[in-house]
Scaffold this motif. Structure first.
Motif, PDB file in Angstrom:
ATOM      1  N   THR A   9       1.292   0.199  -4.240  1.00 37.41           N
ATOM      2  CA  THR A   9       2.087   0.569  -3.063  1.00 37.41           C
ATOM      3  C   THR A   9       1.453   0.017  -1.784  1.00 37.41           C
ATOM      4  O   THR A   9       1.724   0.514  -0.704  1.00 37.41           O
ATOM      5  CB  THR A   9       2.218   2.100  -2.947  1.00 37.41           C
ATOM      6  OG1 THR A   9       0.916   2.683  -2.825  1.00 37.41           O
ATOM      7  CG2 THR A   9       2.934   2.693  -4.147  1.00 37.41           C
ATOM      8  N   ASP A  40       6.324  -0.623  -3.163  1.00 37.14           N
ATOM      9  CA  ASP A  40       6.598  -0.665  -1.729  1.00 37.14           C
ATOM     10  C   ASP A  40       7.725  -1.640  -1.403  1.00 37.14           C
ATOM     11  O   ASP A  40       8.286  -1.608  -0.310  1.00 37.14           O
ATOM     12  CB  ASP A  40       5.349  -1.064  -0.939  1.00 37.14           C
ATOM     13  CG  ASP A  40       4.795  -2.406  -1.385  1.00 37.14           C
ATOM     14  OD1 ASP A  40       4.413  -2.502  -2.571  1.00 37.14           O
ATOM     15  OD2 ASP A  40       4.759  -3.335  -0.579  1.00 37.14           O
ATOM     16  N   SER A  60      -3.536   3.867  -1.714  1.00 40.63           N
ATOM     17  CA  SER A  60      -2.495   3.371  -0.825  1.00 40.63           C
ATOM     18  C   SER A  60      -2.863   3.689   0.614  1.00 40.63           C
ATOM     19  O   SER A  60      -3.576   4.665   0.871  1.00 40.63           O
ATOM     20  CB  SER A  60      -1.161   4.049  -1.178  1.00 40.63           C
ATOM     21  OG  SER A  60      -0.125   3.638  -0.317  1.00 40.63           O
ATOM     22  N   PHE A  62      -0.597   4.737   2.417  1.00 43.28           N
ATOM     23  CA  PHE A  62       0.410   5.762   2.664  1.00 43.28           C
ATOM     24  C   PHE A  62      -0.183   7.151   2.459  1.00 43.28           C
ATOM     25  O   PHE A  62      -1.115   7.335   1.680  1.00 43.28           O
ATOM     26  CB  PHE A  62       1.611   5.566   1.742  1.00 43.28           C
ATOM     27  CG  PHE A  62       2.282   4.223   1.879  1.00 43.28           C
ATOM     28  CD1 PHE A  62       2.226   3.507   3.069  1.00 43.28           C
ATOM     29  CD2 PHE A  62       2.972   3.660   0.813  1.00 43.28           C
ATOM     30  CE1 PHE A  62       2.847   2.270   3.193  1.00 43.28           C
ATOM     31  CE2 PHE A  62       3.598   2.428   0.923  1.00 43.28           C
ATOM     32  CZ  PHE A  62       3.535   1.728   2.108  1.00 43.28           C
ATOM     33  N   VAL A  64       1.119  11.038   1.729  1.00 47.00           N
ATOM     34  CA  VAL A  64       2.318  11.762   1.310  1.00 47.00           C
ATOM     35  C   VAL A  64       2.603  12.982   2.178  1.00 47.00           C
ATOM     36  O   VAL A  64       3.766  13.359   2.369  1.00 47.00           O
ATOM     37  CB  VAL A  64       2.196  12.150  -0.184  1.00 47.00           C
ATOM     38  CG1 VAL A  64       1.163  13.231  -0.413  1.00 47.00           C
ATOM     39  CG2 VAL A  64       3.541  12.579  -0.738  1.00 47.00           C
ATOM     40  N   LYS A  71       6.813   7.977   8.838  1.00 51.30           N
ATOM     41  CA  LYS A  71       6.630   7.026   7.746  1.00 51.30           C
ATOM     42  C   LYS A  71       7.503   5.793   7.914  1.00 51.30           C
ATOM     43  O   LYS A  71       8.658   5.889   8.344  1.00 51.30           O
ATOM     44  CB  LYS A  71       6.942   7.705   6.407  1.00 51.30           C
ATOM     45  CG  LYS A  71       5.983   8.852   6.084  1.00 51.30           C
ATOM     46  CD  LYS A  71       6.361   9.556   4.794  1.00 51.30           C
ATOM     47  CE  LYS A  71       5.387  10.709   4.510  1.00 51.30           C
ATOM     48  NZ  LYS A  71       5.733  11.449   3.293  1.00 51.30           N
ATOM     49  N   GLU A  75       7.015   2.814   3.192  1.00 55.96           N
ATOM     50  CA  GLU A  75       6.380   4.023   2.673  1.00 55.96           C
ATOM     51  C   GLU A  75       7.425   4.970   2.082  1.00 55.96           C
ATOM     52  O   GLU A  75       7.223   5.535   1.005  1.00 55.96           O
ATOM     53  CB  GLU A  75       5.596   4.731   3.778  1.00 55.96           C
ATOM     54  CG  GLU A  75       4.899   5.994   3.292  1.00 55.96           C
ATOM     55  CD  GLU A  75       3.922   6.578   4.295  1.00 55.96           C
ATOM     56  OE1 GLU A  75       3.278   7.591   3.945  1.00 55.96           O
ATOM     57  OE2 GLU A  75       3.792   6.033   5.402  1.00 55.96           O
ATOM     58  N   LYS A  76       8.527   5.150   2.775  1.00 59.33           N
ATOM     59  CA  LYS A  76       9.576   6.036   2.265  1.00 59.33           C
ATOM     60  C   LYS A  76      10.131   5.511   0.943  1.00 59.33           C
ATOM     61  O   LYS A  76      10.384   6.287   0.015  1.00 59.33           O
ATOM     62  CB  LYS A  76      10.691   6.169   3.298  1.00 59.33           C
ATOM     63  CG  LYS A  76      10.300   6.953   4.538  1.00 59.33           C
ATOM     64  CD  LYS A  76      11.447   6.979   5.543  1.00 59.33           C
ATOM     65  CE  LYS A  76      11.062   7.734   6.800  1.00 59.33           C
ATOM     66  NZ  LYS A  76      12.156   7.711   7.818  1.00 59.33           N
ATOM     67  N   GLU A  79       7.442   6.035  -1.818  1.00 56.40           N
ATOM     68  CA  GLU A  79       7.299   7.453  -2.146  1.00 56.40           C
ATOM     69  C   GLU A  79       8.480   7.940  -2.990  1.00 56.40           C
ATOM     70  O   GLU A  79       8.302   8.657  -3.982  1.00 56.40           O
ATOM     71  CB  GLU A  79       7.186   8.258  -0.860  1.00 56.40           C
ATOM     72  CG  GLU A  79       6.777   9.698  -1.057  1.00 56.40           C
ATOM     73  CD  GLU A  79       6.524  10.387   0.272  1.00 56.40           C
ATOM     74  OE1 GLU A  79       7.312  11.291   0.615  1.00 56.40           O
ATOM     75  OE2 GLU A  79       5.551  10.008   0.965  1.00 56.40           O
ATOM     76  N   TYR A 101      -3.988   8.170  -3.752  1.00 51.13           N
ATOM     77  CA  TYR A 101      -2.566   8.372  -3.508  1.00 51.13           C
ATOM     78  C   TYR A 101      -1.924   9.034  -4.721  1.00 51.13           C
ATOM     79  O   TYR A 101      -0.971   9.801  -4.597  1.00 51.13           O
ATOM     80  CB  TYR A 101      -1.903   7.029  -3.212  1.00 51.13           C
ATOM     81  CG  TYR A 101      -0.443   7.100  -2.803  1.00 51.13           C
ATOM     82  CD1 TYR A 101      -0.037   7.834  -1.697  1.00 51.13           C
ATOM     83  CD2 TYR A 101       0.526   6.396  -3.513  1.00 51.13           C
ATOM     84  CE1 TYR A 101       1.297   7.889  -1.320  1.00 51.13           C
ATOM     85  CE2 TYR A 101       1.859   6.432  -3.145  1.00 51.13           C
ATOM     86  CZ  TYR A 101       2.244   7.181  -2.047  1.00 51.13           C
ATOM     87  OH  TYR A 101       3.572   7.226  -1.677  1.00 51.13           O
ATOM     88  N   THR A 105       0.537  12.322  -4.698  1.00 52.52           N
ATOM     89  CA  THR A 105       1.900  12.275  -5.207  1.00 52.52           C
ATOM     90  C   THR A 105       2.089  13.190  -6.421  1.00 52.52           C
ATOM     91  O   THR A 105       3.033  13.990  -6.461  1.00 52.52           O
ATOM     92  CB  THR A 105       2.305  10.835  -5.552  1.00 52.52           C
ATOM     93  OG1 THR A 105       1.289  10.221  -6.353  1.00 52.52           O
ATOM     94  CG2 THR A 105       2.510  10.018  -4.290  1.00 52.52           C
ATOM     95  N   THR A 108       1.804  16.830  -5.151  1.00 53.66           N
ATOM     96  CA  THR A 108       3.016  17.268  -4.461  1.00 53.66           C
ATOM     97  C   THR A 108       4.144  17.503  -5.447  1.00 53.66           C
ATOM     98  O   THR A 108       4.860  18.511  -5.382  1.00 53.66           O
ATOM     99  CB  THR A 108       3.438  16.211  -3.416  1.00 53.66           C
ATOM    100  OG1 THR A 108       2.398  16.077  -2.439  1.00 53.66           O
ATOM    101  CG2 THR A 108       4.727  16.615  -2.719  1.00 53.66           C
TER     102      THR A 108
END
Length: 245
Positions: A9, A40, A60, A62, A64, A71, A75-76, A79, A101, A105, A108
């Motif tokens: 990513t 990505d 990453s 990024f 989360v 973002k 990134e969106k 993700e 990362y 992820t 979450t």
């Protein structure tokens, strides 16, 4: 052997390439045994559980837990693709190893609280296995010591795990350094895909991304060069050996 898939990513081509080289080297997989999926910019390949041996997700730039409005489009997109893939990984019991990362992820997705409470600056830290970690098959296959050196540098981390997750390793600043859900979905906060030279190379690229003070960069590198962190990469080879089919 059915191939593994490495998810990337990182928008920077040079960093993405060096990351892939590290995963190939530490896992022992060949180019034709490790499909490269850059989420990505592209959707996940049209692959099914029966087509692959497992999935590896590395670090990453990024984050989360950042607000959605902060973002980038890349990134969106990444993700959203990762979360769609995690739906399948859990439902179809696909072996998964996520680093940095990957812990944000997977955490979450599984209901962990991920925030900036336990961020850690770039450096080498002491990681200790839990009792469950010492009994875990992947950890045992990797022959990790009860306490070993891990390489970190992250803004967010796990604050609390859901009850169904198993903590496998802990640290002083970030209490969850590795966890498992199910029987073969893993995530680490430390970086098993990096050694000292490669984390220094990575840090030079991200010197202004807030992982450390740029003014202290060379001092941090000097301290890193005095350390050895050769145990975490064993997880990649163990993952490849354990779940290849």
């Amino acid at each position: 052997m059915k191939p593994f898939v490495q998810i990337a990513t990182r928008p920077e081509d040079d960093v993405a390439l060096t990351e892939r080289a590290s995963v190939l080297s530490f896992s022992g997989l060949g180019e034709d045994e490790l499909i490269w999926a850059r989420l990505d910019r592209d959707p996940f390949p049209d692959l099914h559980a029966e087509d692959i041996s497992g999935i590896i997700l590395c670090g990453s730039p990024f984050t989360v837990s950042d607000p959605a409005e902060s973002k980038s489009a890349a990134e969106k997109r990444a993700e959203a693709e990762v979360f769609r893939l995690l739906d399948r990984i859990i439902a179809e019991d696909i072996p998964f190893l996520g680093a940095c990362y990957g812990i944000g992820t997977l955490g979450t997705h599984q209901g962990a609280v991920i925030d900036r409470t336990h961020g850690e600056p770039l450096g080498a830290i002491e990681v200790s296995l839990t009792a469950a970690g010492r009994d875990d098959l992947l950890v045992a296959t990797a022959q990790l010591s009860d306490t070993f050196t891990g390489l970190v540098g992250h803004k967010e981390a796990v604050r609390t795990l859901p009850e169904h997750a198993t903590a496998l390793a802990t640290g002083t600043a970030a209490p969850v350094q590795m966890f498992r859900v199910g029987t073969r979905q893993y995530a680490t906060q430390f970086h098993p895909e990096l050694d000292i030279p490669s984390i220094i190379e990575r840090a030079r690229v991200y010197r202004d991304h807030g992982y450390f003070s740029p003014e202290e960069m060379e001092d941090i590198f000097l301290a890193l060069r005095s350390r050895t962190a050769d145990e975490p990469p064993r997880l990649l080879r163990a993952f490849a050996e354990l779940f290849a089919r």
